[in-house]
Design an enzyme around this catalytic site. Structure first.
Site: not given
Length: 541
Positions: A330, A378, A80, A74, A83, A157, A309, A405, A280
């Site tokens: 939620e 989650d 940037c 890239c 990544c 990108c 969640y 996550c 997602q």
């Protein structure tokens, strides 16, 4: 650590990776986080910052390169910063991410548990179905450089769809042709703040222009330019965001042309997505993630599943066909409305959704006498509050499926569940965001007595993602983060002013002047921006 070594070059051997993908070496017993370093390499490293407990540097020369080293493909990689793994093979990236999860489970959670596998992506490029490009004067439309609010103009990108690149270019050309002013953070003036593109698996696109106002000049010309650029475009929306903040999305939306929504399919179900809907961003890997969560839930058709969640209901609704009933909770009202509509759209009648904080909803259901067989959580990166862990455990589900996550907050929460009598049975990592530092984990917990005295907690800076301990971020940690990212030195007074601006409660009289009439210096804009970034990094705002 001798601060005299700051701004010197040292020869170091990288032997591990940090949570954000940097290499980790050792110098006089201290951890050195080496940007651009690969495991097994000996490098000449420039020491950018020497802290009290760790050092930050970057590679200036690789003396013995790893066979896993790649030349980044890239052209914006160095500017940037989005990544973190383009300089290594995908196999090495997966290994680093798997090790990150295992280290967190062991060092933070005190668990002697291996990650069974990491499920990599068949397509690690062009996987994102949502692009959000900040706009600044120029106009420049692209991404913020790491740790700054400086926008790198990015024509394309490799993580985004080609449609997003075409629409971004069309918007830039329209701004240039009609001299449409970009928003300026410091002054609060200007118009265009963000370019937003959402795509689906059918090749359709939804475009939204986020602006500091209620209209833009030459709206019809904008629509025509976008339609010429992208044949799959089905809607153009104007989003109104007049707040002096870093929030991207607006409070209201107006359709300029076509639809204000996009339909997408996931796990055989159809979901309707408006601009603000949470969804997602990697559909292929999401199906793998949800499939693993369903496998761990081990549903037979007789179970009641509590989905905390739940967002727009994706996890719960994909499990509904194998459960007796699904209850989702939620805190965001719009998400609950979307979840209810998604259930109706897919003909699912055994799911209901509650609007409320996860802990509050779980307590309410417990008071109603609900005893779910399976609880699925989650949460966001900050993980579960301690009272949520206790409430879930008090409902005595047979199984808990934790989708995370952030490995650090996951490990912390698993240790808390262990104190409540739940043991961790399995853990699988899923690479939802190839080439970035993020990794998802699915964990199965089951009810079983465990000797809480055997839960050992050990902390290691290079293996921890400090954002997992956001509420404990000290003034010293915030200062170090700001200095590391921007080179600016900030005072506790300035930090207190920014925290107060965002409604973070301070101790009474903290950093107040001794005299009632004393004047306090006001935090300069560039330092306020740097402190705001640090507060976001630690999850405090």
């Amino acid at each position: 650590m001798d601060r005299m070594m700051e701004h010197t070059i040292q020869t170091l051997t990288v032997d591990a990776y940090s949570s954000d993908g940097a290499g980790v070496a050792r110098l006089d017993g201290a951890a050195v986080f080496v940007a651009g370093g690969l495991r097994g390499e000996t490098c000449r490293v420039y020491l950018d910052k020497v802290g009290r407990t760790a050092v930050w540097g970057h590679v200036v020369e690789v003396l013995t390169p790893s066979p896993n080293r790649l030349t980044p493909d890239c052209p914006y990689d160095a500017q940037c910063g989005g990544c973190r793994f383009r300089h290594m093979t995908y196999a090495e990236e997966l290994s680093a991410k798997r090790q990150r999860v295992e280290d967190a489970l062991r060092r933070i959670g005190g668990l002697d548990l291996s990650v069974e596998e990491i499920l990599g992506a068949a397509h690690p490029e062009r996987y994102r179905n949502k692009a959000q490009f900040p706009v600044c004067p120029g106009p420049r439309i692209g991404f913020y450089q790491a740790g700054t609010h400086t926008v790198t103009d990015v024509a394309d990108c490799l993580l985004q769809s080609e449609a997003a690149a075409r629409l971004r270019t069309a918007a830039k050309e329209w701004m240039t042709a009609f001299r449409i002013p970009a928003y300026q953070e410091k002054s609060g003036k200007g118009l265009v703040r963000h370019v937003y593109v959402r795509t689906n698996r059918r090749g359709q696109s939804l475009f939204c222009l986020l602006v500091n106002g209620t209209s833009v000049p030459h709206e019809e010309e904008l629509v025509q330019a976008l339609r010429r650029a992208e044949p799959g475009l089905i809607g153009v929306v104007l989003g109104v965001n007049e707040k002096r903040s870093n929030v991207i999305l607006g409070d209201s939306y107006r359709t300029l042309w076509g639809n204000d929504f996009l339909d997408d399919t996931l796990c055989g179900l159809t979901f309707r997505l408006s601009v603000p809907s949470f969804y997602q961003v990697n559909p292929e890997q999401t199906e793998i993630l949800y499939g693993k969560a369903a496998e761990f839930a081990a549903l037979t058709g007789t179970e009641t599943v509590l989905d905390l969640y739940c967002g727009i209901g994706t996890i719960g609704l994909t499990m509904a066909g194998k459960a007796r009933s699904i209850i989702g909770a939620e805190v965001v009202p719009e998400a609950i409305r979307d979840a209810q509509a998604n259930a109706q759209r897919n003909g699912i009648t055994n799911a209901r959704f509650l609007c409320g904080d996860a802990g509050e909803a779980a307590r309410r259901l417990a008071q109603e006498g609900l005893r779910p067989d399976v609880v699925c959580v989650d949460p966001p990166r900050k993980g579960l509050r301690e009272d949520v862990v206790e409430t879930v455990a008090s409902m005595a589900p047979q199984r808990i499926v934790y989708v995370s996550c952030d490995p650090a907050t996951l490990a912390r929460d698993l240790a808390r569940f262990a104190q409540c009598g739940y043991s961790t049975q399995k853990a699988v990592a899923v690479d939802m965001f190839p080439r970035t530092a993020h990794v998802e984990t699915v964990v199965l917990l089951s009810k079983g007595e465990i000797d809480s005295k055997k839960v050992r907690v050990e902390f290691s800076l290079e293996d921890m993602d400090m954002s997992g301990f956001q509420n404990d971020a000290t003034y010293g940690q915030i200062k170090e983060r700001v200095l590391q990212q921007t080179g600016l030195k900030v005072s506790s007074l300035y930090i207190a002013q920014v925290k107060q601006k965002y409604g973070i409660i301070e101790r009474e009289n903290y950093n107040k002047p001794k005299s009632e009439n004393a004047k306090q210096p006001k935090c300069p804009p560039e330092k306020e921006a740097a402190i705001t970034e640090a507060l976001k990094f630690f999850g405090m705002i």
